[in-house]
Enzyme design. Structure first.
Site, PDB file in Angstrom:
ATOM      1  N   GLY A   1      24.969 -20.696  27.254  1.00  0.00           N
ATOM      2  CA  GLY A   1      24.910 -19.926  26.111  1.00  0.00           C
ATOM      3  C   GLY A   1      25.842 -20.717  25.157  1.00  0.00           C
ATOM      4  O   GLY A   1      25.111 -22.012  25.287  1.00  0.00           O
ATOM      5  N   PRO A   2      26.075 -20.393  23.919  1.00  0.00           N
ATOM      6  CA  PRO A   2      26.058 -20.847  22.491  1.00  0.00           C
ATOM      7  C   PRO A   2      26.930 -22.113  22.625  1.00  0.00           C
ATOM      8  O   PRO A   2      27.790 -21.019  22.957  1.00  0.00           O
ATOM      9  CB  PRO A   2      26.444 -19.439  21.324  1.00  0.00           C
ATOM     10  N   PRO A   3      26.853 -22.609  21.698  1.00  0.00           N
ATOM     11  CA  PRO A   3      28.144 -23.712  21.595  1.00  0.00           C
ATOM     12  C   PRO A   3      29.672 -22.813  21.282  1.00  0.00           C
ATOM     13  O   PRO A   3      29.629 -22.172  20.217  1.00  0.00           O
ATOM     14  CB  PRO A   3      27.622 -24.525  20.703  1.00  0.00           C
ATOM     15  N   GLY A   4      30.841 -23.541  21.529  1.00  0.00           N
ATOM     16  CA  GLY A   4      32.120 -23.254  21.193  1.00  0.00           C
ATOM     17  C   GLY A   4      32.585 -21.666  22.194  1.00  0.00           C
ATOM     18  O   GLY A   4      33.545 -21.000  21.551  1.00  0.00           O
ATOM     19  N   VAL A   5      31.566 -21.246  23.041  1.00  0.00           N
ATOM     20  CA  VAL A   5      31.865 -19.966  24.078  1.00  0.00           C
ATOM     21  C   VAL A   5      33.791 -20.214  24.683  1.00  0.00           C
ATOM     22  O   VAL A   5      33.304 -20.080  25.262  1.00  0.00           O
ATOM     23  CB  VAL A   5      31.240 -19.079  23.523  1.00  0.00           C
ATOM     24  N   GLY A   6      33.067 -21.923  25.115  1.00  0.00           N
ATOM     25  CA  GLY A   6      34.255 -21.590  25.539  1.00  0.00           C
ATOM     26  C   GLY A   6      33.607 -22.692  27.567  1.00  0.00           C
ATOM     27  O   GLY A   6      34.309 -21.941  28.255  1.00  0.00           O
ATOM     28  N   LYS A   7      31.824 -22.807  27.577  1.00  0.00           N
ATOM     29  CA  LYS A   7      31.577 -23.133  28.273  1.00  0.00           C
ATOM     30  C   LYS A   7      32.614 -24.282  29.387  1.00  0.00           C
ATOM     31  O   LYS A   7      32.858 -24.003  30.574  1.00  0.00           O
ATOM     32  CB  LYS A   7      30.273 -22.965  28.913  1.00  0.00           C
ATOM     33  N   THR A   8      32.996 -25.454  28.451  1.00  0.00           N
ATOM     34  CA  THR A   8      33.495 -26.906  29.436  1.00  0.00           C
ATOM     35  C   THR A   8      34.961 -25.464  29.712  1.00  0.00           C
ATOM     36  O   THR A   8      35.306 -26.889  30.417  1.00  0.00           O
ATOM     37  CB  THR A   8      33.461 -28.083  27.624  1.00  0.00           C
TER      38      THR A   8
ATOM     39  N   SER B   1       8.538 -14.257  16.803  1.00  0.00           N
ATOM     40  CA  SER B   1       9.245 -13.173  16.829  1.00  0.00           C
ATOM     41  C   SER B   1       9.485 -12.754  15.604  1.00  0.00           C
ATOM     42  O   SER B   1      10.088 -11.119  15.076  1.00  0.00           O
ATOM     43  CB  SER B   1      10.573 -12.981  17.352  1.00  0.00           C
TER      44      SER B   1
ATOM     45  N   LYS C   1      20.897 -12.606  19.132  1.00  0.00           N
ATOM     46  CA  LYS C   1      20.348 -12.169  17.696  1.00  0.00           C
ATOM     47  C   LYS C   1      21.096 -10.386  17.598  1.00  0.00           C
ATOM     48  O   LYS C   1      21.117 -10.682  16.251  1.00  0.00           O
ATOM     49  CB  LYS C   1      18.132 -11.673  18.071  1.00  0.00           C
TER      50      LYS C   1
HETATM   51  P1  ADP Z   1      31.672 -24.974  24.684  1.00  0.00           P
HETATM   52  O1  ADP Z   1      31.328 -26.057  25.777  1.00  0.00           O
HETATM   53  O2  ADP Z   1      30.783 -23.328  25.171  1.00  0.00           O
HETATM   54  O3  ADP Z   1      30.589 -25.781  23.648  1.00  0.00           O
HETATM   55  P2  ADP Z   1      34.248 -25.359  24.590  1.00  0.00           P
HETATM   56  O4  ADP Z   1      34.771 -25.254  25.481  1.00  0.00           O
HETATM   57  O5  ADP Z   1      34.354 -26.693  24.306  1.00  0.00           O
HETATM   58  O6  ADP Z   1      32.703 -24.180  24.011  1.00  0.00           O
HETATM   59  O7  ADP Z   1      34.854 -23.980  23.647  1.00  0.00           O
HETATM   60  C1  ADP Z   1      35.609 -24.704  22.486  1.00  0.00           C
HETATM   61  C2  ADP Z   1      37.057 -24.140  22.165  1.00  0.00           C
HETATM   62  O8  ADP Z   1      36.968 -22.385  22.194  1.00  0.00           O
HETATM   63  C3  ADP Z   1      37.863 -23.948  23.170  1.00  0.00           C
HETATM   64  O9  ADP Z   1      39.471 -25.042  22.409  1.00  0.00           O
HETATM   65  C4  ADP Z   1      38.541 -23.173  24.308  1.00  0.00           C
HETATM   66  O10 ADP Z   1      39.622 -23.374  24.668  1.00  0.00           O
HETATM   67  C5  ADP Z   1      38.344 -21.927  22.986  1.00  0.00           C
HETATM   68  N1  ADP Z   1      37.378 -21.139  23.895  1.00  0.00           N
HETATM   69  C6  ADP Z   1      36.237 -20.332  23.814  1.00  0.00           C
HETATM   70  N2  ADP Z   1      36.492 -19.273  24.321  1.00  0.00           N
HETATM   71  C7  ADP Z   1      37.835 -18.587  24.408  1.00  0.00           C
HETATM   72  C8  ADP Z   1      37.691 -17.890  25.010  1.00  0.00           C
HETATM   73  N3  ADP Z   1      37.502 -16.874  25.768  1.00  0.00           N
HETATM   74  N4  ADP Z   1      39.308 -18.013  25.009  1.00  0.00           N
HETATM   75  C9  ADP Z   1      40.067 -18.537  24.766  1.00  0.00           C
HETATM   76  N5  ADP Z   1      39.982 -19.833  24.360  1.00  0.00           N
HETATM   77  C10 ADP Z   1      38.082 -19.876  24.182  1.00  0.00           C
END
Ligand code: ADP
Length: 993
Positions: free
Chosen positions: A482-489, A885, A928
């Site tokens: 998924g895109p960055p910052g969506v909470g994968k880590t 596209s 998109k």
């Molecule tokens: P990624 O690894 O996808 O780039 P991160 O896991 O580092 O992104 O997430 C970035 C921040 O966003 C983290 O602090 C995380 O806690 C927060 N975050 C992302 N998704 C959620 C969610 N669904 N609920 C609460 N916090 C979230």
């Protein structure tokens, strides 16, 4: 009586050696130790004193028919060699003393046949060997005490059990002819024969006639209870010195002497002593003396020695002497060999000990811990004992440990081995955390950490359920994309928490070196194991959750392919025996749960992707973002800024503004940053406004107060090294200032403390609310000013495309087309890639080809763009764009331009076109659509082939409020986009669907 010079105990022989041992003789078990050393014996007494003048010199009676017979135990005496004997028998003692007094110190010494007996008196003629020596008593001492009698002690000691040590100097060989007196009893048949008087040393007495029976000079002996014998001289038979035999024997004896001397230093001393002192009469020149010498210094068999004494033929004597000497040599050899053996044994141990001690000292001097190695080895043993190493590993461990034991700690090899052992014992062989497959627990943990993400959480719970039933989650690799910052880590972290596993994260983005994964070979300097081994060491358990970030960005190595190495590590088929180059022993990774994250799946190597369970994490729409912000991000940020209990409110409307005009990305990382910033600013504002009075800072305020009130800090330093004024503030500073050089700037002086700072409480009077109005004060002006590029309806020639940016997020992209006088060329700007340029050409060609149908021209043959150029631009110019596209959107822009018809900016489109006008499927639709959603797009034209993809995979929340039109052909696109326009009315006939 003849005066006989050569045999005299003159200076030459006075210090010659005595036999090396056995210098006690008769006397009842007299202690040998009390014998005085012969070499230091006083010079012979009166008649033959070496210091005597020439008149008195060397008056040894040549004929001395009757003598006191002294039995000698253990070994015979030899002419020319001093010997000290101990006499115990009082009668004999008295007789010897009288002999000395009278100046007749001569006696006969005979070897006792029975070596066990000891006596001072010969009772039986057969108890002694007949051949003995005629000896002179050179001196006597009291044997028991040092104080006793010297030469002429009184007779009062007769009844005392006191012995006498007599030093004898044998002169020549004699033989007993008759036992005249045997102790107390007078043998009846004793006859005195051949008795010659030697009265007076110098005055030759006329040879006495046997019949005469004249009183002898020795007649006084008869009144003592001693043994008296008649003797005759036993002269050596004449010989020829140059006889070959004799010479050979002599040479041999000399050579044996040398051999012995080499082996036995004591013996060597004796020989040198002797030969030095025999200068006048070189013993090595006189065969008979040489033979005696050899026998005298040898501790041979008694009978053999006696044989030497008894032989009067020189060759014989030499032969016998050689025999005893040879035996002596063998003895010496044996002895020295024994000594050497023992020595070498002792020496080796001794040497080792000394060297070790020395080594220890050297190390101590150098500061190298001497027994550090032992401690280290002990430490490794201990560590290994607590681990469940597999058999093979244990073997390697033992080998390496014994190798380390043998190595010098300073050696570089030892360092390598030590590091290796360190790693080997740091891998948690057999150690693991008990796993928790409880679904409710996992659910709770996941909900606690993340908002939404229902699909993702469901997938994870399914995964756990399987794990619960199977008893393990072995052999599974999860890939979160998924895109960055969506909470994968952070989801990865949550999974670890839910499963009760340790968590370790590492990124393989841009990794080009295989060694990062597989480790270096141990031979390299600074070699390290790969990341996974490091992970195991760090977490200390065999079953952690290892998160591998950015698997889609793994580099192409220059030597070896990191992705293949990664595959080897991840593949459940192979990783039960993962072979790290550094460790060189198989490590079982099958219990590790691998979770990978990726932004896109396309770049993940196919074999790797094959083995993964892909879970897509899509971006968030605005509502989700605001929920995440208010439920998770804001409370976290508030607490992190120290405002937990303070009344600081973030208005939801402000969050909306934040999401709309500041953070449009599909992830929430940027949103999180902004919220953090808001709370940080709020903290600063509170502290600033309240001032230091309201939030007193104990130490800092005190020093801050004192400094301005006191005189200037520099003057304090100048006057008296900061004692008086500074003492008000901090005593610590004062002390420091006194024993150190005063600092130039006293105000810089900081107090050092280990005290933990305490959080301060924000007063209740503080109320802050962040609203859309004051948001600017916290995060600055908005980054995006409007939802879309065109606020007002754009002119003809502008359409809206949907792009997919490299960072994994989608974007709404307007496409502008315009024409101008020219030569029919096509110009493209906006950092467009090759594929997108081709798309533009295809779109233009299609438009030209259908110009009549489209109503742009009315003549098929007419070239409508012959004198015009077309320019296409795609803002924003700085962002590179690529991919096919944009085909439909480009076509729409051209048609709009040439038909002078505006396009509704609420309609966005995506889709590749072919030259004949087919619409082909594209990728990245979810992102998109998300972007379109954010931009407030009402309708999306997407390829029909993507319908299933959109309906299945894109979350409903994202699709909400958007009308989807699936198209197969560009005609459909045009009809849809230009619906209700004049042009479209015409196309119903000219360009039917
Ligand atoms: P990624 O690894 O996808 O780039 P991160 O896991 O580092 O992104 O997430 C970035 C921040 O966003 C983290 O602090 C995380 O806690 C927060 N975050 C992302 N998704 C959620 C969610 N669904 N609920 C609460 N916090 C979230």
């Amino acid at each position: 009586v003849r005066l006989d010079a050569p045999d005299s105990p003159s200076d030459s022989s006075s210090s010659s050696s005595s036999p090396p041992s056995n210098n006690s003789s008769s006397g009842d078990d007299g202690p040998d130790g009390s014998d005085p050393p012969s070499s230091s014996s006083p010079p012979p007494e009166s008649p033959s004193s070496p210091q005597s003048t020439s008149i008195q010199r060397a008056a040894i009676p040549d004929v001395y028919p009757q003598v006191l017979a002294l039995p000698i135990a253990r070994r015979p005496l030899f002419p020319g060699f001093y010997k000290a004997v101990v006499i115990r028998d009082p009668a004999v003692v008295a007789a010897v003393q009288e002999m000395m007094k009278r100046g007749q110190p001569y006696l006969g010494a005979f070897l006792l046949k029975d070596q066990t007996t000891d006596s001072d008196v010969i009772a039986d003629i057969n108890s002694v060997h007949q051949v003995g020596v005629f000896a002179q008593v050179t001196s006597i001492f009291s044997a028991n005490t040092g104080t006793g009698v010297a030469t002429g002690a009184g007779r009062d000691d007769s009844d005392r059990q006191e012995g006498l040590t007599a030093v004898l100097y044998p002169h020549r060989r004699i033989r007993i002819t008759e036992l005249v007196k045997a102790g107390g009893q007078q043998p009846t048949m004793v006859t005195v024969e051949n008795v010659e008087s030697t009265e007076g040393a110098q005055e030759p007495t006329p040879p006495p006639s046997p019949t005469e029976g004249a009183p002898l000079q020795t007649s006084f002996l008869h009144k003592h209870d001693i043994s008296i014998v008649n003797i005759e001289n036993l002269p050596t038979q004449p010989y020829n010195k140059d006889d070959q035999h004799i010479r050979a024997f002599m040479a041999e004896i000399v050579s044996v002497f040398k051999d012995i001397a080499q082996l036995n230093p004591l013996f060597r001393d004796q020989i040198t002593n002797f030969s030095v002192n025999q200068v006048s009469a070189n013993v090595f020149d006189e065969p008979d003396k040489l033979a005696d010498f050899a026998a005298a210094v040898s501790a041979g068999d008694v009978q053999e020695l006696q044989d030497v004494l008894e032989s009067v033929v020189v060759v014989d004597r030499l032969k016998k002497a050689l025999l005893v000497l040879k035996k002596e040599l063998i003895n010496a050899e044996l002895q020295s060999k024994l000594a050497r053996d023992v020595d070498s044994k002792i020496a080796k141990r001794q040497r080792e000990y000394y060297l070790m001690e020395q080594l220890k000292n050297i190390k101590k001097e150098l500061g190298i811990e001497s027994d550090g190695k032992d401690k280290l080895i002990e430490k490794f043993r201990e560590r290994a004992a607590s681990l469940k190493m597999p058999e093979g590993v244990r073997k390697v461990f033992d080998e390496e440990l014994s190798k380390l034991q043998g190595l010098e700690p300073a050696a570089s090899e030892a360092n390598v081995t030590r590091n290796y052992l360190d790693w080997l014992t740091q891998i948690p062989w057999g150690k693991h955390t008990p796993e928790n497959y409880s679904i409710s627990h996992a659910q709770a943990v996941l909900d606690e950490d993340h908002y939404g993400l229902k699909d993702v959480k469901d997938r994870i719970l399914e995964f756990l359920a399987v794990g619960k039933l199977r008893g393990s989650v072995q052999g599974k690799i999860i890939c979160l994309s998924g895109p960055p910052g969506v909470g994968k880590t952070s989801i990865g972290k949550s999974i670890a928490r839910a499963l009760n596993r340790q968590f370790f994260r590492f990124s393989v983005g841009g990794l080009t070196d295989v060694a990062e994964i597989k480790g270096h070979r141990r031979t390299y300097v600074g070699a390290l194991p790969g990341k996974i081994i490091q992970a195991l060491k760090r977490v200390g358990t065999e079953n952690p959750l290892v998160l591998i970030d950015e698997v889609d960005k793994i580099g192409r190595g220059y030597n070896g392919d990191p992705s293949s190495a990664l595959l080897e590590m991840l593949d459940p088929e192979q990783n039960t025996a993962f072979l790290d180059h550094y460790m060189d022993v198989p490590v079982d990774l099958s219990r590790v749960l691998f979770v990978c994250t990726a932004n896109v799946l396309d770049t993940i190597p196919a074999p790797l992707l094959d083995r993964m369970e892909v879970i897509e994490v899509s971006g968030y729409v605005s509502e989700e973002k605001s929920q995440i912000a208010s439920r998770y991000l804001a409370p976290q940020a508030k607490e992190a800024s120290g405002l937990k209990d303070a009344d600081v409110q973030l208005d939801p409307a402000a969050v909306e503004v934040l999401i709309k005009y500041y953070c449009r990305e599909s992830g929430v990382r940027n949103l999180k940053k902004h919220i953090d910033k808001i709370y940080r600013k709020a903290s600063l504002n509170i502290v600033k406004e309240l001032g230091d009075e309201a939030l007193p800072e104990a130490l800092a305020s005190a020093s801050a107060d004192s400094t301005p009130s006191a005189s200037s800090p520099s003057s304090v330093v100048d006057t008296d090294s900061a004692s008086t004024p500074e003492s008000v503030s901090t005593p610590a500073t004062e002390e420091k200032a006194e024993d150190s050089i005063p600092k130039q700037d006293e105000a810089e002086d900081t107090t050092v403390t280990t005290e933990q700072p305490r959080p301060l409480k924000v007063p209740d009077s503080v109320h802050i609310t962040i609203t859309p109005d004051n948001l600017k004060d916290y995060v600055g002006p908005p980054i995006y000013h409007k939802d879309r590029l065109y606020v007002r309806p754009p002119p003809p020639g502008v359409s809206t495309g949907l792009g997919y940016l490299g960072n994994g997020s989608g974007a709404v992209m307007p496409i502008e087309a315009t024409s101008m006088p020219g030569k029919g060329g096509l110009q493209l700007t906006g950092k467009l890639g090759e594929v997108i340029r081709e798309s533009a050409q295809i779109a233009l060609s299609w438009t030209k080809a259908h110009a009549v149908e489209l109503g742009i021209t009315d003549d098929e043959a007419k070239q409508f763009l012959a004198e015009r150029d077309v320019h296409v631009h795609m803002p924003e110019g700085a962002i590179g764009k690529e991919g096919p596209s944009a085909g439909t959107a480009l076509l729409t822009a051209f048609v709009s331009l040439f038909t002078k018809t505006q396009v509704n900016p609420d309609i966005a489109m995506t889709g590749e076109i072919s030259l004949v006008g087919q619409v082909l499927p594209v990728g990245g639709l979810k992102e998109k659509i998300l972007a379109a959603h954010r931009a407030g797009i009402k309708a999306i034209l997407a390829p029909g082939a993507n319908r299933a993809d959109i309906e299945e995979n894109v979350p409903q929340s994202v699709k909400e409020g958007i009308r989807f039109v699936y198209v197969e052909d560009v005609r459909e696109v045009l009809h849809e986009v230009f619906k209700g326009t004049r042009a479209q009315e015409r196309w119903k006939e000219t360009l039917p669907l």
